[in-house]
Design an enzyme around this catalytic site. Structure first.
Site, PDB file in Angstrom:
ATOM      1  N   LYS A  53       0.847  -1.240  -0.147  1.00 53.86           N
ATOM      2  CA  LYS A  53       0.059  -0.194   0.008  1.00 53.86           C
ATOM      3  C   LYS A  53       0.822   1.234   0.040  1.00 53.86           C
ATOM      4  O   LYS A  53       0.639   2.156  -0.708  1.00 53.86           O
ATOM      5  CB  LYS A  53      -0.861   0.052   1.248  1.00 53.86           C
ATOM      6  N   GLN A  97      -4.294  -1.964   9.844  1.00 58.91           N
ATOM      7  CA  GLN A  97      -4.203  -3.088   9.231  1.00 58.91           C
ATOM      8  C   GLN A  97      -4.444  -4.085  10.318  1.00 58.91           C
ATOM      9  O   GLN A  97      -4.163  -4.220  11.335  1.00 58.91           O
ATOM     10  CB  GLN A  97      -2.620  -3.582   8.725  1.00 58.91           C
ATOM     11  N   ASP A 120     -10.894   2.763   4.906  1.00 60.96           N
ATOM     12  CA  ASP A 120     -10.997   1.315   4.624  1.00 60.96           C
ATOM     13  C   ASP A 120     -12.800   1.258   4.632  1.00 60.96           C
ATOM     14  O   ASP A 120     -13.081   0.203   4.256  1.00 60.96           O
ATOM     15  CB  ASP A 120     -10.649   0.771   5.818  1.00 60.96           C
TER      16      ASP A 120
HETATM   17  N1  GUN Z   1      -6.920  -7.015   6.545  1.00 57.57           N
HETATM   18  C1  GUN Z   1      -7.383  -7.796   5.581  1.00 57.57           C
HETATM   19  N2  GUN Z   1      -8.165  -7.000   4.840  1.00 57.57           N
HETATM   20  C2  GUN Z   1      -7.970  -5.572   5.055  1.00 57.57           C
HETATM   21  C3  GUN Z   1      -8.311  -4.413   4.650  1.00 57.57           C
HETATM   22  O1  GUN Z   1      -8.907  -4.365   3.540  1.00 57.57           O
HETATM   23  N3  GUN Z   1      -7.940  -3.485   5.245  1.00 57.57           N
HETATM   24  C4  GUN Z   1      -7.301  -3.397   6.480  1.00 57.57           C
HETATM   25  N4  GUN Z   1      -7.024  -2.322   7.123  1.00 57.57           N
HETATM   26  N5  GUN Z   1      -6.819  -4.633   6.997  1.00 57.57           N
HETATM   27  C5  GUN Z   1      -7.152  -5.670   6.566  1.00 57.57           C
END
Ligand code: GUN
Length: 292
Positions: A53, A97, A120
């Protein structure tokens, strides 16, 4: 007949060009969109996701900050860091995350992110807005799935979409998005899960089948109608002694056999994954545009 392969990398590259134009316009107004990624602990998969990211932020010329906290960090310390990021004008989007270590309550953490920075789309305010059909941040993976379907020339409106998996991150929000009354959605949605009876009969009636359960090769050819469109959201590691790493990554769909029946199918890797990251970039840009 072999299916059309829906190329997530290629669709993401097109989207990236569109986003670069929006970033340029923001920069002309003196604004550089900024994303903060919070990574707690040493989960190797999480570390790789956060790294990709941040790498994409740099490639697009966005400002980014990674906050790394130890596995045993207290919930309070994490909340203090989030409050600081909420108040930081350089940061337009914040992502924490997941998963988080057991001493930290995920719900409390997500509710501590300012809804206008919740790129998110996990905050209850944004989830509620999605349910109401209001302007919001839609979660990145379902947004990526919807864009991939539309941009590969497949009509969603009026189609029967069957989703496997009711997770808060993928299945459930995707069901809400595709059932909405707008030309990019308007689907008839069936949401299947672990207690669903006669699963194969339901999946065999799908015009568009989305697999988001997290089990390698769960979707077999017998479950898929000839000519269906199959979107594979799964990312599973399976043992592979021939690979230097000892494993390889596969989706939830038996790609080889289902690919012989489907009209179109997404590969893993190179399918939904690249789109998820691009939708995160899009949400961060959107957050910056909304603050203008
Ligand atoms: N863990 C698994 N998928 C995601 C996501 O889309 N965003 C975040 N922040 N953590 C995750």
């Amino acid at each position: 007949m072999a299916a059309q392969i829906i190329d997530g990398k290629k669709i993401a590259a097109t989207l990236q060009q569109e986003l670069l134009e929006r970033i340029q316009k923001l920069k002309e107004k003196g604004v550089t969109p900024g994303l903060a990624a919070v990574l707690v602990g040493e989960n190797p998969a999480s570390a790789i996701y956060v790294q990709s990211k941040i790498k994409k932020c740099l490639e697009l010329g966005l400002f980014s900050e990674t906050v790394r906290l130890p596995q045993d960090v207290s919930e309070n310390t994490l909340l203090q860091r989030l409050h600081a990021l909420n108040a930081d004008a350089r940061i337009h989007g914040i992502l924490v995350q997941l998963p988080l270590p057991p001493q930290i309550r995920e719900r409390i953490v997500i509710e501590s992110i300012a809804p206008e920075k919740d790129v998110d789309g996990f905050h209850p305010v944004n989830r509620g807005r999605l349910q109401l059909g209001e302007e919001t941040f839609v979660p990145c993976t379902p947004a990526g799935v919807q864009q991939m379907i539309l941009r590969s020339g497949v009509k969603i409106s009026g189609q029967h979409v069957v989703i496997l998996g009711r997770s808060q991150i993928v299945g459930l929000p995707l069901a809400l998005m595709l059932a909405q009354k707008n030309p990019s959605a308007n689907a008839t949605v069936t949401l299947c899960h672990s207690a669903t009876k006669n699963l194969s009969e339901i999946t065999a009636r799908a015009d568009i089948l989305v697999a988001a359960i997290g089990r390698a090769n769960f979707v077999t050819a017998g479950m898929v109608r000839d000519g269906a469109v199959v979107m594979d959201v799964g990312i599973n590691r399976v043992e592979d002694k021939n690979s230097p790493k000892g494993y390889r990554v596969v989706g939830d769909v038996d790609f080889a056999r289902v690919g012989e029946k489907a009209a179109a199918i997404t590969p893993v890797p190179g399918g939904v994954g690249p789109m998820t990251i691009m939708m995160l970039m899009q949400n961060t840009i959107l957050a910056a545009e909304r603050r203008l």
